[in-house]
Write an enzyme that holds these catalytic residues in place. Structure first.
Site, PDB file in Angstrom:
ATOM      1  N   ASP A 175       0.869  -1.169   0.000  1.00  0.00           N
ATOM      2  CA  ASP A 175       0.000   0.000   0.000  1.00  0.00           C
ATOM      3  C   ASP A 175       0.915   1.232   0.000  1.00  0.00           C
ATOM      4  O   ASP A 175       2.131   1.141   0.123  1.00  0.00           O
ATOM      5  CB  ASP A 175      -0.958  -0.036   1.205  1.00  0.00           C
ATOM      6  CG  ASP A 175      -2.182   0.839   0.970  1.00  0.00           C
ATOM      7  OD1 ASP A 175      -3.203   0.621   1.623  1.00  0.00           O
ATOM      8  OD2 ASP A 175      -2.100   1.749   0.109  1.00  0.00           O
TER       9      ASP A 175
HETATM   10  C1  GLC Z   1      -4.288   4.389  -0.293  1.00  0.00           C
HETATM   11  C2  GLC Z   1      -5.173   3.227   0.098  1.00  0.00           C
HETATM   12  C3  GLC Z   1      -5.238   2.137  -0.947  1.00  0.00           C
HETATM   13  C4  GLC Z   1      -5.098   2.755  -2.325  1.00  0.00           C
HETATM   14  C5  GLC Z   1      -3.685   3.325  -2.427  1.00  0.00           C
HETATM   15  C6  GLC Z   1      -3.452   4.003  -3.782  1.00  0.00           C
HETATM   16  O1  GLC Z   1      -3.584   4.839   0.823  1.00  0.00           O
HETATM   17  O2  GLC Z   1      -4.928   2.601   1.349  1.00  0.00           O
HETATM   18  O3  GLC Z   1      -6.482   1.454  -0.779  1.00  0.00           O
HETATM   19  O4  GLC Z   1      -5.310   1.771  -3.332  1.00  0.00           O
HETATM   20  O5  GLC Z   1      -3.395   4.225  -1.375  1.00  0.00           O
HETATM   21  O6  GLC Z   1      -4.231   5.143  -3.892  1.00  0.00           O
END
Ligand code: GLC
Length: 748
Positions: free
Chosen positions: A295
């Protein structure tokens, strides 16, 4: 784990010929090509294939750049040319995509194509109900169709990969991200995870309108302590494997080839560095052959977790745990070359990660056609399709849950004089909900929907979302007095839900409650239209209103979908995917609770039993609850036999009648309870449900077939087992109703 794939898919939706991962990664010329490529790559180029970044190289309305990335455009383009970027996310648009792909393919040494990703959670231009709202439809086919429509539109804008479906079980409504998932129940979450993966990925991953799915966030992110986003998770192995992991397995069994590691600490080991999770369970036990992306900087956050010394240590821990791609942190570019040179990370580990990434790019056809999904013609044809608008309206209608309708206030007559009161009556800024990057003003407000339905109404805001407006209550009361009926549009804004939006009290904000209390005093019937991204604790006149519709965030067609239900052109059919608690302090709350050694009889508060002294244990509105415009009556459960043979099947049936004068879509739900087992078991678990269309006076039979697999649970040896013994079985309209039938599971 029972034969989840086939049973889940058959139980919940059409079983399609799925591109099973094994076939996609068959050995053969393509893998020879990948091996040859890897053999030519420098360690820096390998690290580049393992690094993805927010897209700050595009400009224009399509781009949603995380603020911290706004700078560094030139540096990013230089990194791209140096082969340091495997993909970009949250930018879309064909022209810019083609330009960036051309740089990757023609101006880097090896010409490996970029993959373009985005958070297409519930639509990209046409917005559908938030996933929690859509879960209320209890309809895997609908979820598949909206995911498919989202993929058609997003791929037409040059996107290959969505960071969805979010499959985290949500049992603490204080957590803002319950909005993105399928709610509190494992069976429903399994079905919708599989359906959404099938929808996004379509029939063939190489199709131009196919999008790679990414069941996230692995794992147990929804169990954060206190419902506080990013907080720690402590779970037993049985709860991790029996509740939080099954929706991921359902998504992978449906063909998903990517997943995302979670931010949270899981039993002392952050998920992004949790080798037992990302390699032991995911790859060694489940045979997952796709890729894991971290993430957003979750690898760098290992330092804040106190789990990594520094960026180098964080990169080492992540790649060794099984994280293939680092999102945003750039830690792999920065540290993998030295980690490999120093022997801290074997080059074979890096090669295997690169292999997975290249296989996934190959699986979607990128290695053969780098300009796949970068077609200006499709961008003109396939965005804002009328069919997508109609589907968004249908999904919106089907997501609406009618909690109560005392005195038959609903449906309204179109000629009724309506006072539309509250901060969400004319609001367009909050119809899309979280994780929808609004670039347009196509959202249909409630007021717009009433106008298009030909209703006569006045609109009074009455108060702001979290603050009173001078004279607002007085104006609202005057409007209420002059009307036949009040529509009270209250609830949460989009940014009170979603990531980083945990709320300590899940109530309707005070200013709105005061407005509701004042308007109720006008003495006219009040229909509450809740706007919400979670279950809410309803109090005062909001709770006491004769009619309440839960309308979530319904997306582009919000006002039309609500009007369709309000005036009876369609009946409400949604059912709660999360329990609405009795009070704001009753969290976490979910129906599938353990009985404990001192269970409390429903509603009572006797001494020395489990529960609060100041609140009942029951939900105000339970999981699975939802009324229709019919008058539905359930007959007794009939079992095909009193015993289920170890390798046999058991049928369960109930006759369901609509005693009302209006048609209804009923969702009959089958729950079981294992009366005695070697692990304590929930008081109820949903195992099946069926939608029944019932004309006035019509009776239909809900009929289900169970096998031993439906009775399995995680035993003390942390494996899926079933045990002979007594079970109760309900066929009921919610988790809190019905009379059980008893059956025995025989020994093997
Ligand atoms: C965010 C979220 C995740 C998302 C990623 C990209 O922090 O936790 O669900 O896909 O970053 O935007």
């Amino acid at each position: 784990m029972p034969n989840l794939t086939r049973r889940t898919l058959l139980a919940g939706g059409t079983l399609m010929l799925l591109p099973l991962p094994g076939r996609l990664f068959a050995q053969g010329p393509a893998s020879g090509r990948i091996e040859a490529l890897i053999a030519r790559m420098t360690i820096a180029e390998k690290a580049g294939q393992l690094s993805i970044f927010p897209d700050n190289l595009r400009t224009g309305p399509d781009v949603v750049v995380n603020p911290e990335m706004k700078a560094g455009k030139d540096a990013m383009e230089a990194k791209l040319r140096a082969g340091g970027v495997t993909g970009l996310f949250n930018g879309s648009g064909v022209a810019a995509g083609r330009r960036l792909q051309q740089i990757a393919v023609e101006e880097t040494r090896l010409g490996i194509p970029l993959i373009f990703a985005a958070d297409v959670i519930h639509g990209w231009r046409t917005i559908f109900p938030i996933p929690l709202g859509e879960a209320a439809a209890f309809d895997a086919d609908l979820a598949q169709r909206t995911a498919r429509a989202s993929a058609v539109e997003a791929s037409a804008l040059g996107l290959h990969w969505t960071f969805a479906p979010m499959v985290d079980i949500g049992r603490d409504q204080r957590w803002g991200r319950v909005a993105e998932g399928a709610g509190e129940d494992v069976h429903l979450a399994n079905l919708l995870a599989a359906a959404r993966v099938r929808g996004f990925q379509g029939r063939r991953l190489t199709d131009a309108d196919a999008m790679l799915a990414c069941p996230k966030h692995m794992a147990a992110y929804g169990a954060a302590e206190g419902g506080r986003d990013y907080d720690s998770v402590e779970l037993s192995e049985a709860t991790l494997r029996g509740v939080y992991l099954p929706p991921f397995k359902a998504g992978f069994d449906a063909g998903a080839l990517t997943t995302m590691s979670a931010f949270n600490d899981l039993n002392g080991v952050p998920a992004t560095a949790n080798r037992k999770l990302l390699t032991g369970i995911l790859r060694e036990e489940w045979g997952f052959r796709g890729l894991v992306v971290s993430d957003y900087t979750s690898d760098a956050e290992l330092i804040a977790h106190g789990f990594a010394e520094d960026g180098r240590d964080a990169a080492r821990l992540s790649i060794l745990a099984g994280v293939d791609i680092a999102m945003t942190s750039d830690l792999y570019n920065l540290h993998l070359p030295e980690l490999v040179a120093s022997g801290a990370v074997p080059v074979a580990v890096v090669d295997e990660a690169v292999r997975r990434v290249l296989r996934v790019k190959q699986a979607i056809g990128l290695l053969d056609d780098p300009y796949r999904s970068l077609d200006a013609g499709r961008e003109k044809r396939d965005v804002y399709l009328p069919s997508a608008q109609a589907l968004s309206r249908e999904a919106g209608r089907r997501s609406i849950v009618m909690l109560k309708n005392e005195g038959g206030v609903l449906p309204l007559a179109k000629r009724a004089r309506i006072a539309l009161i509250g901060p969400f009556g004319a609001d367009k800024a909050n119809v899309y909900g979280p994780w929808a990057f609004p670039r347009d003003d196509r959202g249909v407000s409630i007021a717009d929907g009433l106008t298009r339905a030909g209703a006569s109404f006045t609109t009074v805001k009455g108060c702001d979302v979290e603050a009173p407006i001078a004279g607002g209550i007085e104006a609202a009361m005057a409007a209420a007095r002059a009307a036949d009926v009040v529509l009270l549009a209250v609830g949460e804004t989009a940014n009170m839900s979603g990531e980083a939006q945990a709320r300590s009290l899940i109530d309707v904000p005070k200013a709105q409650r005061e407005l509701a209390d004042a308007v109720a005093a006008a003495g006219k019937p009040v229909v509450v239209l809740l706007r919400n991204g979670r279950a809410l604790a309803l109090e005062g006149a909001v709770r006491g209103a004769p009619a309440i519709l839960v309308t979530w965030f319904l997306g582009t067609q919000t006002g039309n979908a609500i009007a369709d239900i309000l005036f009876g052109d369609h009946g409400p059919s949604g059912r709660l995917p999360v329990s609405f608690p009795s009070g704001p302090g009753q969290q976490p709350f979910y129906y599938a609770q353990k009985t404990t050694g001192r269970p409390r009889p429903p509603g009572m508060m006797p001494e020395f039993t489990t529960g609060y002294r100041d609140a009942p244990n029951d939900a105000l509105y339970p999981f699975g609850h939802g009324l229709t415009y019919g008058q539905i009556e359930y007959g007794a459960v009939t079992l095909g036999a009193p015993r289920l043979a170890w390798n046999g099947t058991l049928t369960a049936r109930a006759r369901i009648t609509n005693r009302g004068t209006r048609a209804a879509e009923e969702v009959a739900q089958l729950y079981i309870r294992d009366r005695v087992a070697s692990m304590t078991r929930p008081v109820k678990e949903l195992k099946r449900f069926e939608r029944l269309s019932l004309k006035p006076g019509e009776t239909k039979e809900a009929r289900f077939t169970l096998t031993r697999a439906d009775l399995e649970f995680i035993g003390q040896d942390e494996r899926w087992i079933a045990e002979p013994g007594a079970f109760d079985l309900w066929i009921a309209p919610s988790a809190a109703s019905g009379t059980p039938a008893r059956f025995m599971l025989d020994r093997a």
